[in-house]
Design a protein around this motif. Structure first.
Motif, mmCIF file in Angstrom:
data_model
loop_
_atom_site.group_PDB
_atom_site.id
_atom_site.type_symbol
_atom_site.label_atom_id
_atom_site.label_comp_id
_atom_site.label_asym_id
_atom_site.label_seq_id
_atom_site.Cartn_x
_atom_site.Cartn_y
_atom_site.Cartn_z
ATOM 1 N N ARG A 37 3.957 30.951 42.010
ATOM 2 C CA ARG A 37 5.995 31.612 42.817
ATOM 3 C C ARG A 37 6.800 31.331 42.097
ATOM 4 O O ARG A 37 7.529 30.967 41.641
ATOM 5 C CB ARG A 37 5.445 32.182 43.781
ATOM 6 C CG ARG A 37 6.068 32.454 44.648
ATOM 7 C CD ARG A 37 6.779 34.093 43.858
ATOM 8 N NE ARG A 37 7.706 34.580 45.461
ATOM 9 C CZ ARG A 37 8.800 34.762 44.510
ATOM 10 N NH1 ARG A 37 9.186 35.042 42.998
ATOM 11 N NH2 ARG A 37 9.659 35.482 44.923
ATOM 12 N N ARG A 45 15.671 32.772 38.168
ATOM 13 C CA ARG A 45 16.876 33.030 38.998
ATOM 14 C C ARG A 45 17.695 32.437 37.477
ATOM 15 O O ARG A 45 19.244 32.998 37.967
ATOM 16 C CB ARG A 45 17.331 32.007 40.094
ATOM 17 C CG ARG A 45 17.074 32.289 41.356
ATOM 18 C CD ARG A 45 16.544 33.190 42.387
ATOM 19 N NE ARG A 45 16.875 34.010 43.364
ATOM 20 C CZ ARG A 45 16.277 34.711 43.584
ATOM 21 N NH1 ARG A 45 15.358 35.376 43.445
ATOM 22 N NH2 ARG A 45 16.981 34.723 45.298
ATOM 23 N N SER A 82 12.763 40.474 37.163
ATOM 24 C CA SER A 82 11.872 41.019 37.353
ATOM 25 C C SER A 82 10.832 39.590 36.083
ATOM 26 O O SER A 82 11.320 39.222 35.548
ATOM 27 C CB SER A 82 11.292 42.465 36.343
ATOM 28 O OG SER A 82 9.999 42.736 36.965
ATOM 29 N N HIS A 83 9.781 40.785 36.772
ATOM 30 C CA HIS A 83 9.095 39.448 36.374
ATOM 31 C C HIS A 83 7.182 39.560 35.803
ATOM 32 O O HIS A 83 7.154 40.438 36.751
ATOM 33 C CB HIS A 83 8.586 38.050 36.614
ATOM 34 C CG HIS A 83 8.711 37.809 37.350
ATOM 35 N ND1 HIS A 83 8.523 37.884 39.385
ATOM 36 C CD2 HIS A 83 10.338 36.272 38.609
ATOM 37 C CE1 HIS A 83 9.259 37.623 40.019
ATOM 38 N NE2 HIS A 83 10.383 37.129 39.843
HETATM 39 C C1 LIG Z 1 9.664 45.691 45.223
HETATM 40 C C2 LIG Z 1 9.312 45.487 44.659
HETATM 41 C C3 LIG Z 1 9.118 46.821 43.299
HETATM 42 C C4 LIG Z 1 8.797 44.336 43.148
HETATM 43 O O1 LIG Z 1 8.013 44.320 42.288
HETATM 44 P P1 LIG Z 1 7.536 43.597 41.087
HETATM 45 O O2 LIG Z 1 6.505 44.301 40.209
HETATM 46 O O3 LIG Z 1 6.585 43.825 43.425
HETATM 47 O O4 LIG Z 1 8.193 43.019 41.160
HETATM 48 P P2 LIG Z 1 8.796 42.242 40.143
HETATM 49 O O5 LIG Z 1 8.330 40.847 39.070
HETATM 50 O O6 LIG Z 1 9.324 43.599 39.272
HETATM 51 O O7 LIG Z 1 10.539 42.514 40.635
HETATM 52 C C5 LIG Z 1 10.657 41.009 41.684
HETATM 53 C C6 LIG Z 1 11.776 40.934 42.094
HETATM 54 O O8 LIG Z 1 12.210 41.998 42.396
HETATM 55 C C7 LIG Z 1 13.375 42.043 43.765
HETATM 56 N N1 LIG Z 1 13.039 42.875 44.997
HETATM 57 C C8 LIG Z 1 12.276 41.776 45.925
HETATM 58 N N2 LIG Z 1 12.423 42.965 47.378
HETATM 59 C C9 LIG Z 1 13.896 43.701 46.411
HETATM 60 C C10 LIG Z 1 13.956 45.504 46.939
HETATM 61 N N3 LIG Z 1 14.045 45.684 48.318
HETATM 62 N N4 LIG Z 1 14.693 46.264 46.439
HETATM 63 C C11 LIG Z 1 15.741 45.136 45.608
HETATM 64 N N5 LIG Z 1 15.021 44.235 44.504
HETATM 65 C C12 LIG Z 1 13.822 43.608 45.046
HETATM 66 C C13 LIG Z 1 13.435 39.977 43.420
HETATM 67 O O9 LIG Z 1 14.833 39.378 43.007
HETATM 68 C C14 LIG Z 1 12.124 39.933 43.341
HETATM 69 O O10 LIG Z 1 11.734 38.820 43.036
HETATM 70 P P3 LIG Z 1 12.126 37.544 43.153
HETATM 71 O O11 LIG Z 1 11.742 37.531 44.291
HETATM 72 O O12 LIG Z 1 11.705 36.589 42.193
HETATM 73 O O13 LIG Z 1 14.026 37.480 43.283
HETATM 74 C C15 LIG Z 1 7.814 46.197 44.865
HETATM 75 O O14 LIG Z 1 7.282 44.735 45.361
HETATM 76 C C16 LIG Z 1 7.446 47.156 45.752
HETATM 77 O O15 LIG Z 1 8.095 46.966 47.289
HETATM 78 N N6 LIG Z 1 7.357 48.467 45.648
HETATM 79 C C17 LIG Z 1 6.988 49.865 46.499
HETATM 80 C C18 LIG Z 1 8.670 49.822 46.248
HETATM 81 C C19 LIG Z 1 8.566 50.966 45.388
HETATM 82 O O16 LIG Z 1 9.032 51.011 43.884
HETATM 83 N N7 LIG Z 1 8.174 52.758 45.756
HETATM 84 C C20 LIG Z 1 9.118 53.542 44.729
HETATM 85 C C21 LIG Z 1 10.058 54.612 45.193
HETATM 86 S S1 LIG Z 1 10.001 55.806 43.861
#
Ligand SMILES: CC(C)(COP(=O)(O)OP(=O)(O)OC[C@H]1O[C@@H](n2cnc3c(N)ncnc32)[C@H](O)[C@@H]1OP(=O)(O)O)[C@@H](O)C(=O)NCCC(=O)NCCS
Length: 218
Positions: A37, A45, A82-83
């Motif tokens: 993590r 970052r 994103s990662h």
């Molecule tokens: C927030 C979310 C989209 C992150 O996506 P993920 O596939 O888990 O992980 P990713 O590596 O692509 O992205 C992670 C990054 O998203 C960013 N992030 C986290 N929460 C966020 C939010 N509420 N809004 C925008 N960006 C967010 C952060 O920068 C995070 O990285 P970091 O913690 O290292 O800074 C996901 O965890 C989530 O909650 N999804 C459910 C909501 C959703 O997608 N609904 C669909 C609507 S149609």
């Protein structure tokens, strides 16, 4: 000056180049955090700081975490990080109202999630891709939309709240619509009167294994 800047790396390149450099230690998490993590957070970052420098010619001194886990971008900037297990990306914009970016490993979204990810208005197939990758596309397009829209509406919304209505694999573009509830929250924020918002997205495929998708709210 450009309006957008994207920085994409393999995560291990960023770690090798910057993780032990004191100049960048401000982006490390506490040592108690799991190393995997720490690495992905740090790499995200670093990409954000390099994109910020490209966009503004200025140094990004800090990038705090909001309570909802989104990054606290500097005033006048929107962006997204994103990662996945291999790559890390950050993209920033000084013009857009919202920007979401998502990396997803093709085939990583299991078939049993279909019902929670898809709804009746989503496309049911994408010409040019195999059926085992279909769900990854829909999932990733919706996650990039979420990241672009969430900071504007400040309300969580699930995968049923948006529909992928068109995908052009040759052009690497898609269209995605928000349902009326989230559209109405967004209308207030954007001073628009649209009943449902539809946005254009685009995507690319890295190494034939990773999907990178993006939605910009103009
Ligand atoms: C927030 C979310 C989209 C992150 O996506 P993920 O596939 O888990 O992980 P990713 O590596 O692509 O992205 C992670 C990054 O998203 C960013 N992030 C986290 N929460 C966020 C939010 N509420 N809004 C925008 N960006 C967010 C952060 O920068 C995070 O990285 P970091 O913690 O290292 O800074 C996901 O965890 C989530 O909650 N999804 C459910 C909501 C959703 O997608 N609904 C669909 C609507 S149609």
């Amino acid at each position: 000056m450009t309006d957008n800047a994207r920085i994409l790396f393999e995560q291990n390149e960023v770690i090798q180049m910057y993780f032990n450099d004191p100049e960048w230690s401000r982006f490390d998490l506490k040592k108690e955090a799991v190393l995997k993590r720490r690495y992905e957070f740090f790499a995200g970052r670093v990409c954000a700081a390099l994109a910020y420098k490209k966009l503004t010619q200025k140094k990004l001194l800090e990038l705090q975490i909001n309570e909802d886990r989104s990054p606290k971008w500097p005033h006048g900037i929107v962006g997204s990080i994103s990662h996945n297990e291999k790559y890390v990306v950050a993209e920033l914009s000084s013009k857009a109202k919202g920007l979401g970016i998502d990396l997803a490993t093709l085939g990583s979204v299991e078939k049993n999630l279909q019902e929670s990810i898809c709804n009746k208005d989503d496309v049911t197939q994408i010409n040019g891709i195999s059926s085992e990758h279909f769900l990854t596309y829909i999932f990733s397009f919706k996650e990039s939309l979420f990241k672009a829209v969430y900071p504007l509406v400040n309300e969580f919304f699930d995968f049923q709240s948006a529909s992928v209505t068109q995908v052009d694999f040759a052009q690497k573009t898609f269209q995605i619509s928000l349902n009326e509830k989230i559209s109405s929250l967004l209308s207030k924020k954007m001073n628009h009167s649209e009943k449902t918002f539809t946005f254009a997205g685009d995507f690319s495929i890295l190494d034939q294994k990773t999907l990178l998708s993006r939605v910009i709210i103009p």
